[in-house]
Design a protein around this motif. Structure first.
Motif, PDB file in Angstrom:
ATOM      1  N   ILE A  61       0.844  -1.135  -0.107  1.00 31.20           N
ATOM      2  CA  ILE A  61      -0.028  -0.131   0.019  1.00 31.20           C
ATOM      3  C   ILE A  61       0.713   1.150   0.035  1.00 31.20           C
ATOM      4  O   ILE A  61       1.771   1.465   0.908  1.00 31.20           O
ATOM      5  CB  ILE A  61      -0.936   0.073   1.225  1.00 31.20           C
ATOM      6  N   GLY A  62       0.646   2.023  -1.119  1.00 29.99           N
ATOM      7  CA  GLY A  62       1.435   3.252  -0.986  1.00 29.99           C
ATOM      8  C   GLY A  62       2.550   3.268  -2.040  1.00 29.99           C
ATOM      9  O   GLY A  62       3.627   2.569  -1.823  1.00 29.99           O
ATOM     10  N   LEU A  63       2.349   3.872  -3.083  1.00 28.82           N
ATOM     11  CA  LEU A  63       3.351   3.886  -4.437  1.00 28.82           C
ATOM     12  C   LEU A  63       3.762   5.331  -4.800  1.00 28.82           C
ATOM     13  O   LEU A  63       3.833   5.614  -5.787  1.00 28.82           O
ATOM     14  CB  LEU A  63       2.594   3.117  -5.640  1.00 28.82           C
ATOM     15  N   GLY A  64       4.401   5.850  -3.694  1.00 30.65           N
ATOM     16  CA  GLY A  64       5.168   7.205  -3.904  1.00 30.65           C
ATOM     17  C   GLY A  64       6.226   6.913  -4.654  1.00 30.65           C
ATOM     18  O   GLY A  64       6.744   5.548  -4.727  1.00 30.65           O
ATOM     19  N   SER A  65       7.294   7.828  -4.546  1.00 33.73           N
ATOM     20  CA  SER A  65       8.594   7.448  -5.249  1.00 33.73           C
ATOM     21  C   SER A  65       9.470   6.151  -4.570  1.00 33.73           C
ATOM     22  O   SER A  65       9.969   5.622  -5.287  1.00 33.73           O
ATOM     23  CB  SER A  65       9.384   9.048  -5.188  1.00 33.73           C
ATOM     24  N   MET A  66       9.269   6.201  -3.169  1.00 33.61           N
ATOM     25  CA  MET A  66       9.936   5.305  -2.492  1.00 33.61           C
ATOM     26  C   MET A  66       9.299   3.904  -2.353  1.00 33.61           C
ATOM     27  O   MET A  66       9.674   2.792  -2.505  1.00 33.61           O
ATOM     28  CB  MET A  66       9.869   5.586  -0.917  1.00 33.61           C
ATOM     29  N   PRO A  98      -4.904   6.170  -8.879  1.00 36.13           N
ATOM     30  CA  PRO A  98      -4.587   4.914  -9.679  1.00 36.13           C
ATOM     31  C   PRO A  98      -3.277   4.718 -10.813  1.00 36.13           C
ATOM     32  O   PRO A  98      -2.898   3.988 -10.930  1.00 36.13           O
ATOM     33  CB  PRO A  98      -5.952   4.587 -10.274  1.00 36.13           C
ATOM     34  N   GLU A  99      -3.094   6.225 -11.144  1.00 40.46           N
ATOM     35  CA  GLU A  99      -2.062   6.179 -12.308  1.00 40.46           C
ATOM     36  C   GLU A  99      -0.854   5.642 -11.884  1.00 40.46           C
ATOM     37  O   GLU A  99       0.017   5.299 -12.502  1.00 40.46           O
ATOM     38  CB  GLU A  99      -2.101   7.588 -13.012  1.00 40.46           C
TER      39      GLU A  99
END
Length: 300
Positions: free
Chosen positions: A6-11, A33-34
């Motif tokens: 869960i959580g798809l930021g840069s990290m 979602p993108e």
């Protein structure tokens, strides 16, 4: 292993991709979602909610911005906890407050789930290269499952202890120390520049001495060049961590004069329009401006 993420930021994106490439069955969720498309192309399954990503998973990872975001994706009808199976383990890699980590550990224990705090030191390029430094804490039986996975993501895993909140405290202490280095480098560059020594040359000279460490090299270069975009670690996140370490220290009865100075640096920068698009290395700019070395850039 079946893993929810869960959580798809840069990290988070970099870490989740490494789990996919390690051969795990990874189910991902992100509020935007993108951000999931690159993971889909890499072989991950895209879930419609945190609960769906956690469904039947052995381990669920989360990497989100703050206490509120982690609480939001953990609790509620569509939260991680509503999808986790009994005995599954939630590994929180987020930098959160000590109080939030304690509350979440209690919540998971009462619900029959494992909870491990595993915040990281490292920027997105280190995450992609599996070079993170990871601090982990939790019950021994949960660490036995978590540590082999974490070792696939970083160059070292430090075991802090059995209390998950202690891993978060160590992470906050570490970020406080990094903020002190940034302030120190800003002041050093100001002194050098006033004397006619090019700050980039100063950093080059000193990082070939006992100051030859990633923190001095990376932040020294950014501060000397005043290169604060793009942000590898956004200024508001650094400000948030500064608040969290000060709150933890106050609760323990520990004064932190340097943290208070850095707090004022953050406030100054935010008042001048610096925000999420700027790296927290910009804290090093303040000492130079105090010394009369230029003005705050316009249109930041």
């Amino acid at each position: 292993m079946r893993i929810g993420f869960i959580g798809l930021g840069s990290m988070g994106s970099a870490i989740a991709k490494n789990l996919v490439e390690s051969g795990h069955d990874v189910h991902v969720f992100n509020r935007s979602p993108e951000r999931t498309e690159s993971l889909r192309q890499a072989g991950a399954n895209v879930a419609a909610s945190p609960a769906q990503a956690a469904w039947l998973a052995d381990v669920v990872f989360s990497m989100v911005a703050d206490d509120a975001a982690l609480t939001a994706v953990t609790r509620g009808e569509t939260g991680i906890a509503s999808g986790m199976r009994p005995g599954a383990i939630h590994i929180s890699m987020s930098t959160i407050s000590v109080a939030a980590a304690r509350e979440l550990a209690d919540f998971h224990r009462q619900a029959g789930f494992g909870f491990v705090s595993a915040p990281v030191f490292g920027r997105p390029d280190a995450a992609a290269a599996r070079k993170l430094f990871i601090m982990a804490a939790g019950a021994d039986e949960h660490l036995k499952v978590a540590v082999p996975l974490l070792e696939q993501l970083g160059q070292s895993v430090g075991i802090v202890g059995t209390d998950p909140s202690h891993a978060n405290l160590v992470k906050l202490i570490g970020n406080f120390m990094l903020s002190g280095i940034i302030e120190m480098l800003g002041e050093a560059c100001a002194v050098a520049a006033k004397a006619g020594i090019e700050p980039s040359h100063l950093v080059e000279l000193l990082t070939n001495t006992p100051f030859n460490s990633p923190a001095f090299r990376i932040y020294g270069s950014l501060i000397a060049k005043r290169q604060f975009q793009p942000a590898a670690f956004a200024l508001p996140l650094g400000q948030k961590d500064n608040r969290l370490i000060m709150a933890a220290a106050e609760a323990l009865g520990v004064p932190m004069p340097l943290a208070n100075l850095v707090h004022d640096r953050f406030v100054t920068l935010r008042a001048q329009g610096y925000g999420a698009e700027h790296d927290w290395a910009a804290v090093g700019l303040c000492a130079q401006l105090d010394a009369g070395l230029g003005r705050m850039p316009e249109g930041v």
